[in-house]
Enzyme design. Structure first.
Site, PDB file in Angstrom:
ATOM      1  N   ARG A  56       0.833  -1.202   0.000  1.00  0.00           N
ATOM      2  CA  ARG A  56       0.000   0.000   0.000  1.00  0.00           C
ATOM      3  C   ARG A  56       0.869   1.254   0.000  1.00  0.00           C
ATOM      4  O   ARG A  56       0.548   2.258  -0.623  1.00  0.00           O
ATOM      5  CB  ARG A  56      -0.912  -0.002   1.230  1.00  0.00           C
ATOM      6  N   HIS A 105      -6.977   8.081  10.842  1.00  0.00           N
ATOM      7  CA  HIS A 105      -6.616   6.654  10.793  1.00  0.00           C
ATOM      8  C   HIS A 105      -5.115   6.432  10.612  1.00  0.00           C
ATOM      9  O   HIS A 105      -4.698   5.345  10.216  1.00  0.00           O
ATOM     10  CB  HIS A 105      -7.393   5.948   9.670  1.00  0.00           C
ATOM     11  N   CYS A 132      13.532   0.102  16.645  1.00  0.00           N
ATOM     12  CA  CYS A 132      12.973   1.432  16.935  1.00  0.00           C
ATOM     13  C   CYS A 132      14.135   2.408  17.156  1.00  0.00           C
ATOM     14  O   CYS A 132      15.049   2.110  17.934  1.00  0.00           O
ATOM     15  CB  CYS A 132      12.103   1.338  18.186  1.00  0.00           C
ATOM     16  N   SER A 173     -17.938   5.926   2.180  1.00  0.00           N
ATOM     17  CA  SER A 173     -19.159   5.122   2.141  1.00  0.00           C
ATOM     18  C   SER A 173     -19.998   5.269   3.404  1.00  0.00           C
ATOM     19  O   SER A 173     -21.137   4.823   3.447  1.00  0.00           O
ATOM     20  CB  SER A 173     -18.797   3.647   1.953  1.00  0.00           C
TER      21      SER A 173
HETATM   22  P1  NAD Z   1     -14.868   2.962   1.185  1.00  0.00           P
HETATM   23  O1  NAD Z   1     -14.039   2.141   0.251  1.00  0.00           O
HETATM   24  O2  NAD Z   1     -15.731   2.279   2.165  1.00  0.00           O
HETATM   25  O3  NAD Z   1     -15.811   3.888   0.297  1.00  0.00           O
HETATM   26  C1  NAD Z   1     -15.328   4.584  -0.806  1.00  0.00           C
HETATM   27  C2  NAD Z   1     -16.363   5.610  -1.230  1.00  0.00           C
HETATM   28  O4  NAD Z   1     -15.796   6.375  -2.286  1.00  0.00           O
HETATM   29  C3  NAD Z   1     -17.679   5.013  -1.760  1.00  0.00           C
HETATM   30  O5  NAD Z   1     -18.750   5.698  -1.138  1.00  0.00           O
HETATM   31  C4  NAD Z   1     -17.630   5.293  -3.266  1.00  0.00           C
HETATM   32  O6  NAD Z   1     -18.917   5.597  -3.801  1.00  0.00           O
HETATM   33  C5  NAD Z   1     -16.756   6.541  -3.297  1.00  0.00           C
HETATM   34  N1  NAD Z   1     -16.007   6.715  -4.543  1.00  0.00           N
HETATM   35  C6  NAD Z   1     -15.360   5.769  -5.278  1.00  0.00           C
HETATM   36  N2  NAD Z   1     -14.762   6.337  -6.337  1.00  0.00           N
HETATM   37  C7  NAD Z   1     -15.038   7.670  -6.259  1.00  0.00           C
HETATM   38  C8  NAD Z   1     -14.700   8.799  -7.067  1.00  0.00           C
HETATM   39  N3  NAD Z   1     -13.967   8.679  -8.167  1.00  0.00           N
HETATM   40  N4  NAD Z   1     -15.147  10.025  -6.694  1.00  0.00           N
HETATM   41  C9  NAD Z   1     -15.910  10.170  -5.580  1.00  0.00           C
HETATM   42  N5  NAD Z   1     -16.268   9.136  -4.776  1.00  0.00           N
HETATM   43  C10 NAD Z   1     -15.828   7.913  -5.120  1.00  0.00           C
HETATM   44  O7  NAD Z   1     -13.855   3.972   1.883  1.00  0.00           O
HETATM   45  P2  NAD Z   1     -13.986   4.882   3.196  1.00  0.00           P
HETATM   46  O8  NAD Z   1     -15.385   5.330   3.383  1.00  0.00           O
HETATM   47  O9  NAD Z   1     -12.889   5.864   3.119  1.00  0.00           O
HETATM   48  O10 NAD Z   1     -13.710   3.950   4.457  1.00  0.00           O
HETATM   49  C11 NAD Z   1     -12.967   2.858   4.474  1.00  0.00           C
HETATM   50  C12 NAD Z   1     -11.650   2.808   5.213  1.00  0.00           C
HETATM   51  O11 NAD Z   1     -10.701   2.417   4.237  1.00  0.00           O
HETATM   52  C13 NAD Z   1     -11.080   4.006   5.840  1.00  0.00           C
HETATM   53  O12 NAD Z   1     -10.800   3.661   7.143  1.00  0.00           O
HETATM   54  C14 NAD Z   1      -9.735   4.274   5.141  1.00  0.00           C
HETATM   55  O13 NAD Z   1      -8.711   4.451   6.106  1.00  0.00           O
HETATM   56  C15 NAD Z   1      -9.444   3.031   4.393  1.00  0.00           C
HETATM   57  N6  NAD Z   1      -8.898   3.194   3.037  1.00  0.00           N
HETATM   58  C16 NAD Z   1      -8.000   4.198   2.753  1.00  0.00           C
HETATM   59  C17 NAD Z   1      -7.474   4.345   1.467  1.00  0.00           C
HETATM   60  C18 NAD Z   1      -6.481   5.438   1.175  1.00  0.00           C
HETATM   61  O14 NAD Z   1      -5.775   5.879   2.086  1.00  0.00           O
HETATM   62  N7  NAD Z   1      -6.381   5.945  -0.068  1.00  0.00           N
HETATM   63  C19 NAD Z   1      -7.874   3.456   0.461  1.00  0.00           C
HETATM   64  C20 NAD Z   1      -8.780   2.431   0.793  1.00  0.00           C
HETATM   65  C21 NAD Z   1      -9.295   2.318   2.078  1.00  0.00           C
END
Ligand code: NAD
Length: 228
Positions: A56, A105, A132, A173
């Site tokens: 990641r 987070h 560490c 989401s």
């Molecule tokens: P989620 O995956 O549950 O939801 C993603 C949301 O993004 C959905 O509602 C979807 O409709 C929307 N989405 C997808 N593509 C989009 C776009 N192009 N434009 C606008 N909206 C779009 O993610 P979440 O709600 O952030 O929660 C999940 C957890 O996952 C969090 O705790 C987070 O830390 C972690 N996470 C982080 C990353 C990152 O750091 N980039 C990536 C994946 C998951």
């Protein structure tokens, strides 16, 4: 409008090539979350957890901020009353120019000692046996808040939610608590609520919904705010 809290989720980074939680075939779906994103999973198999976060980290470091990150950075520059909270562990808001980001987070670019809690900048590839820098014990973990752990900066976030006039959720989401409850918290204190999302998370939850990809919908909304 005075006092805005913006909460971003994985959707804001999706168009930078970072998969969201539930992407079909994405990194998250190929691993069992209870094995890679819980303290118990780390205790059972630290090598698997580090492999997952090393992948990641590589993805995040190789990605570039998109138009949504850049627009939010412009908004923060122009409006000191905006608080940006992200659930994302990537650093794309910062690399897009955002001056202050609350990472509830944790951050993929940071390391933490599970023994003494010291934190430092993560190298690109980490292993539990890395010593560490403060206590020299081999207890290195990513500085990520796992399921079952307390998110960071909750007091600051609660104060901002209580004081804001507008709460905006972007690309999340609304399924992971406590962040999922911020909209109700802000509304209870009288804030207007807005969701910007590809697919609205739940009908009727927000006062207003702007549907569209973050790279189009966010710059358009920021332009609207800056014009008022
Ligand atoms: P989620 O995956 O549950 O939801 C993603 C949301 O993004 C959905 O509602 C979807 O409709 C929307 N989405 C997808 N593509 C989009 C776009 N192009 N434009 C606008 N909206 C779009 O993610 P979440 O709600 O952030 O929660 C999940 C957890 O996952 C969090 O705790 C987070 O830390 C972690 N996470 C982080 C990353 C990152 O750091 N980039 C990536 C994946 C998951």
């Amino acid at each position: 409008m005075a006092g805005v809290v913006i909460l971003t989720g994985a959707g804001v980074s999706a168009e930078s090539g970072l998969g969201t939680f539930r992407d079909v075939g994405g990194l998250w779906t190929r691993y069992d979350l209870t094995e890679v994103a819980t303290p118990e999973g780390f205790a059972r198999n630290p090598a698997l957890v580090h492999d997952f976060y090393n992948a990641r980290r590589a993805n995040a470091l190789d990605a570039a901020p998109n138009a949504a990150h850049l627009a939010l950075a412009r908004l923060l520059d122009a409006r000191p009353d905006v608080t940006l909270v992200t659930q994302n562990i990537d650093d794309l808001h910062e690399r897009g120019g955002a001056r202050a980001v609350i990472h509830m987070h944790g951050q993929i670019t940071r390391a933490r000692c599970a023994a003494c809690d010291h934190r430092w900048d993560a190298p690109r590839v980490m292993d539990r046996s890395d010593a560490c820098p403060a206590c020299a014990r081999p207890a290195t973990r990513p500085d990520i808040v796992w399921f079952g752990e307390m998110p960071y900066h909750m007091d600051r976030i609660a104060d901002a939610l209580a004081a804001c006039d507008l709460f905006v959720a972007i690309g999340t989401s609304g399924e992971v608590y406590p962040a999922a409850g911020f909209v109700e918290e802000a509304a209870a204190f009288g804030a207007e609520t807005l969701e910007i999302n590809l697919e609205p998370s739940a009908p009727g939850r927000f006062d207003r919904v702007i549907q569209g990809p973050a790279t189009e919908a966010v710059p358009a909304w920021v332009a609207e705010v800056l014009a008022t």
